[in-house]
Design an enzyme around this catalytic site. Structure first.
Site, short mmCIF file in Angstrom:
data_model
loop_
_atom_site.label_atom_id
_atom_site.label_comp_id
_atom_site.label_asym_id
_atom_site.label_seq_id
_atom_site.Cartn_x
_atom_site.Cartn_y
_atom_site.Cartn_z
N LYS A 127 62.22 -68.49 -4.50
CA LYS A 127 62.59 -69.82 -4.95
C LYS A 127 62.79 -69.87 -6.46
O LYS A 127 63.81 -70.36 -6.94
CB LYS A 127 61.47 -70.76 -4.52
CG LYS A 127 61.71 -72.20 -4.75
CD LYS A 127 60.47 -72.95 -4.34
CE LYS A 127 59.27 -72.40 -5.12
NZ LYS A 127 58.13 -73.32 -5.08
N THR A 128 61.81 -69.36 -7.16
CA THR A 128 61.88 -69.44 -8.62
C THR A 128 63.08 -68.66 -9.16
O THR A 128 63.74 -69.09 -10.11
CB THR A 128 60.59 -68.90 -9.24
OG1 THR A 128 59.48 -69.45 -8.52
CG2 THR A 128 60.48 -69.29 -10.68
N ASP A 140 61.72 -78.72 -8.67
CA ASP A 140 60.97 -77.74 -7.91
C ASP A 140 59.86 -78.44 -7.11
O ASP A 140 59.44 -79.53 -7.47
CB ASP A 140 60.35 -76.73 -8.88
CG ASP A 140 59.88 -75.49 -8.17
OD1 ASP A 140 60.19 -75.34 -6.98
OD2 ASP A 140 59.20 -74.67 -8.81
N GLU A 141 59.40 -77.82 -6.04
CA GLU A 141 58.31 -78.37 -5.23
C GLU A 141 58.58 -79.80 -4.81
O GLU A 141 57.71 -80.67 -4.89
CB GLU A 141 56.98 -78.33 -6.01
CG GLU A 141 56.64 -76.99 -6.61
CD GLU A 141 56.01 -76.03 -5.63
OE1 GLU A 141 56.13 -76.25 -4.40
OE2 GLU A 141 55.42 -75.04 -6.08
N GLN A 143 54.86 -76.56 2.98
CA GLN A 143 53.87 -76.41 1.92
C GLN A 143 53.53 -77.73 1.25
O GLN A 143 53.03 -77.75 0.12
CB GLN A 143 54.38 -75.41 0.88
CG GLN A 143 54.52 -74.01 1.42
CD GLN A 143 54.86 -73.00 0.34
OE1 GLN A 143 54.07 -72.76 -0.56
NE2 GLN A 143 56.05 -72.43 0.43
N ARG A 190 49.96 -66.53 0.33
CA ARG A 190 49.80 -66.06 -1.05
C ARG A 190 49.60 -64.56 -1.10
O ARG A 190 49.72 -63.93 -2.15
CB ARG A 190 48.57 -66.71 -1.74
CG ARG A 190 48.59 -68.20 -1.92
CD ARG A 190 49.81 -68.70 -2.56
NE ARG A 190 50.74 -69.20 -1.54
CZ ARG A 190 52.01 -69.46 -1.78
NH1 ARG A 190 52.51 -69.31 -2.98
NH2 ARG A 190 52.80 -69.89 -0.81
#
Length: 779
Positions: A28-29, A229-230, A259, A626
């Site tokens: 994503k980043t 983002d998010e 998430q 994670r």
DNA sequence: TGTTATTGTGTTTTT
DNA sequence: CACAATAACA
């Protein structure tokens, strides 16, 4: 590394709104940074691009990546990168006058908020109430997150008296907040939105020139591209803020509905789910190839998340191979669990995994203590994320309060905080008198303190006040004379006697505090050198918006990481040890409460109750995803938490794990274990008669547990739940019991162990009461 | 007024 | 258990 087709598409898409559904670990980043870099490559000026993140750390990281990527080509510093809160603060700092904030307004953190609300309670003589300031603030915050004003409290669906209380106290709280030229976290967003909404609605004055255009209107038109983002964790106000700033921009939001873990804070998943509907012509791109974790870990993640309803649905896949099995370990109690954690860490270190690539997760901060202890005993360094940060320590907050008062004389909260810190004989009585008069005249405490006699403050106290005021005035003059920040801070600590008082104390703790203060002065000096054009206000803002996330001041770089799952969001580690996987710990007891209530009342789950459970499940999903190569999951049979012993049942999330991907026995279907009956009650038990002590307890603690899902559906009274066959006399639902006051009733549930065993009993005509077992006798 | 002892009380996650 | 609010004391 090349971008995959989906990633490339997300980077290249132009011309209409874009939603990127990015599963955990799908890059994503990378997509965001590449997209922004591509935009600048195409000639979009950096200052016309806005990137919004959730944490300061994410923002800093993004900026760093951009800089690396665009080395020399573009001036990345012109980019707007920041959190919702920092961007709001920035806007308000410049244009906040019209919503009642000066250029130097203060930002109150949770602690400040509580103190202010306590003052409201006192002022309105509400301190006797059962309700606590925190509760009111919580509701107030909820209100702000949803973009409602205080007149719309009723939309919160609270009980009548609470609605009234929130309205009454909340209104006064807001008054005081504004009077102190301050904003809390929630207001930052609300006011920024208000400001932007207001701009451009006023009739242009006749003959106005283009140059007269309201600068806020210019701000709304400024951005050509906005990336968020998010997005799954945004609340309605944040979404509105983004919308307002995207008046001319192409909007690109990135997130993962699986998430979403901040529902409790007002975030609304439907924001991301409904994005395509709200945005005409919206393009949706899914990222499903995972580059982070090995197969077994992903299988576990999927097994957990697939049980949620109402998700857009994604299936992650990976080319990394199955990798190691996920290790599952049952421990006797939390101490053994901690020892096991230490062993796992040692194993990892032996495999040359660097310490900072090892993380220990827990659901709540309270669980960290035992693990910390064990790590310390074994001489291992660790870095805690979250918890008390540097800027939350008392001495630092005091120092900041002094500085804030210099900057902003109207800040009564800061005044009261430090007026007698260190002790200078200005006590509660004196401050009380000042407060009374200040409230009366609607002026700042510091102003009232200049004429103490008018407030009825006697000679000696008046003298001391005069000294205090003179000191503050001198220091304020030093501030305005342009004294370098570091030096100013040092002078404050000297002149006020704060440092001396600590040195005098001579305790080990006070020594540490002095060191902290010195560090603070150092940090301020450094800040002033690095940012010569920045003012004290800028520094204060930066400090108040900084959270645990950036770990800047504290925390060893080369140390094992301990953190709550919430703070793990967005991070990744070679090895993750997920602890405390028991019902009521994770999922948290508060999230299960609804489920238990439903079971007792024999009804189905309410939507909000189910939503809470689904959020816990997503949290578990976040935790598992994670891990890059190793995942260890632990749970304990007994756990001491809050000085109470709990009998643990393996978390439902553990039970959901696919046995083929797990090393260690996955507990099968499980139900709550019937607690042993305490001696007092046992003595009273006449029937069924106590059977001879059986060695049942020796057996594996899972084996005698039988899952019965049907309990929820059936009316409790008829559920003659199994008494573990060869166990001591047990409680069972439907059991008849008697209480001196309420008479006879039916047992519908229980909680706790030993003398803390509480029974939930349904008394006909009275309802369900929770009563300590020793006050009841069986029939 | 300021300090210390005691009682009580809760106890998720965070910008 | 830890910490905050309160009560008692110097």
């Amino acid at each position: 590394m090349q971008l995959n087709p989906a990633q490339q598409a997300a980077v290249d898409h132009r011309g209409s709104p874009l939603l990127v559904l990015a599963g955990a670990g799908t890059g994503k980043t990378r997509v965001i940074t590449h997209r922004v870099a591509a935009l600048m490559d195409e000639g979009v000026p950096p200052w016309r691009i806005l990137a919004v993140t959730f944490t300061n750390k994410a923002a800093a990281e993004m900026r760093a990546r951009m800089e690396k990527m665009c080395e020399g080509k573009v001036d990345v510093s012109q980019l707007w990168v920041g959190t919702f809160h920092s961007i709001s603060a920035r806007i308000l700092r410049r244009h906040g006058e019209s919503v009642g904030l000066s250029r130097n307004f203060a930002i109150y953190d949770t602690d400040d908020q509580t103190r202010l609300m306590k003052r409201v309670f006192k002022e309105m003589n509400r301190d006797d109430e059962q309700i606590k300031p925190r509760a009111i603030l919580g509701h107030l915050d909820q209100l702000k997150n949803r973009g409602l004003t205080i007149d719309q409290v009723d939309q919160l669906g609270l009980e009548g008296f609470m609605t009234r209380l929130v309205a009454l106290l909340g209104r006064r709280y807001q008054e005081l907040l504004r009077a102190a030229d301050a904003s809390d976290f929630g207001d930052l967003l609300v006011l920024a939105v208000k400001l932007l909404e207001k701009a451009g609605t006023e009739q242009p004055r006749p003959g106005a020139q283009l140059v007269d255009v309201d600068p806020v209107v210019g701000l709304k038109r400024r951005f050509l591209h906005v990336v968020v983002d998010e997005y799954q964790d945004t609340n309605p106000v944040q979404a509105r803020l983004v919308e307002l700033l995207s008046q001319r921009a192409q909007l690109c939001v990135v997130g993962d509905d699986d998430q979403a873990i901040y529902g409790w804070r007002g975030a609304d998943v439907s924001q991301i789910l409904g994005f395509p509907d709200r945005q005409p012509g919206c393009e949706l791109i899914r990222l499903e190839q995972n580059y982070r974790s090995t197969g077994h870990i992903l299988h576990c993640a999927d097994a957990i998340i697939r049980r949620n309803e109402g998700r857009l649905g994604k299936t992650l896949w990976s080319e990394l191979g199955d990798g190691a099995l996920v290790v599952l370990r049952a421990c006797e109690d939390e101490r053994e669990e901690a020892r096991f954690v230490v062993n796992e860490i040692l194993d990892a270190l032996n495999e040359d995994i660097p310490p900072e690539e090892i993380a220990v997760f827990y659901r709540t901060h309270a669980q960290s203590r035992v693990i910390e202890q064990q790590l310390t005993d074994n001489g291992m360094r660790y870095a805690i994320f979250g918890g008390l940060g540097f800027f939350e320590r008392k001495e630092i907050k005091d120092a900041l309060a002094y500085l804030r008062l210099l900057q902003n004389p109207a800040s009564d909260l800061d005044f009261t905080r430090i007026v007698n810190e260190p002790a200078r004989g200005i006590g509660d009585t004196t401050v009380g008198r000042l407060t009374a008069l200040a409230a009366n005249r609607n002026v700042a405490l510091l102003e009232v303190a200049r004429n103490p006699e008018e407030a009825g403050v006697s000679g000696a106290a008046a003298k001391r006040l005069a000294l205090f005021v003179a000191m503050i005035d001198e220091l304020t003059a030093r501030l305005h004379a342009g004294t370098p920040l570091g030096q100013l801070a040092a002078e404050v600590l000297e002149r006020t006697g704060y440092r001396d008082a600590l040195v005098q104390e001579g305790s080990e703790e006070s020594e540490a505090r002095v060191e902290n203060l010195d560090e603070f002065v150092g940090a301020l000096t450094e800040f002033a050198q690095d940012n010569p054009e920045q003012t004290l206000a800028d520094y204060l803002e930066q400090v108040s918006l900084v959270s645990d996330a950036d770990g800047g001041g504290r925390g060893e770089v080369r140390a094992v990481r301990l953190m709550t799952i919430h703070s793990a969001k967005g991070l990744e580690f070679e090895k993750v040890i997920l602890t405390g996987m028991e019902e009521k710990v994770f999922p948290h007891s508060r999230s299960i409460a609804g489920e238990e209530a439903a079971r007792e009342e024999g009804r189905r789950l309410r939507p909000e109750e189910r939503a809470q459970l689904e959020e816990e499940r997503r949290l578990a999903y976040v935790a598992v995803t994670r891990a890059k190569r190793q995942l260890v999951v632990t749970y304990a049979r007994r756990r001491r938490l809050y000085n109470q012993e709990f009998i643990g049942t393996p978390s439902r999330f553990v039970r959901d794990l696919p046995p083929d991907s797990v090393r260690g026995r996955v507990p099968g279907v499980v139900r709550r274990e019937a607690p042993a009956v305490p001696a007092q009650l046992q003595a009273m038990l006449s029937s069924p008669p106590p059977r001879p002590a059986a060695p049942a307890r020796e057996r594996s603690w899972n084996s005698d547990i039988v899952y019965d899902e049907g309990v929820a559906a059936r009316p409790a009274a008829r559920t003659r739940a199994p008494i573990a066959s060869d166990d001591a006399p047990s409680l069972y639902k439907g059991m008849q019991v008697r209480h001196r006051q309420y008479g006879e009733g039916t047992l519908v549930g229980w909680d706790g162990t030993g003398s803390n065993l509480k029974l939930a009993i349904n008394f006909p005509g009275v309802g369900v009461k929770t009563i300590l077992a020793r006050f009841c006798e069986p029939l």
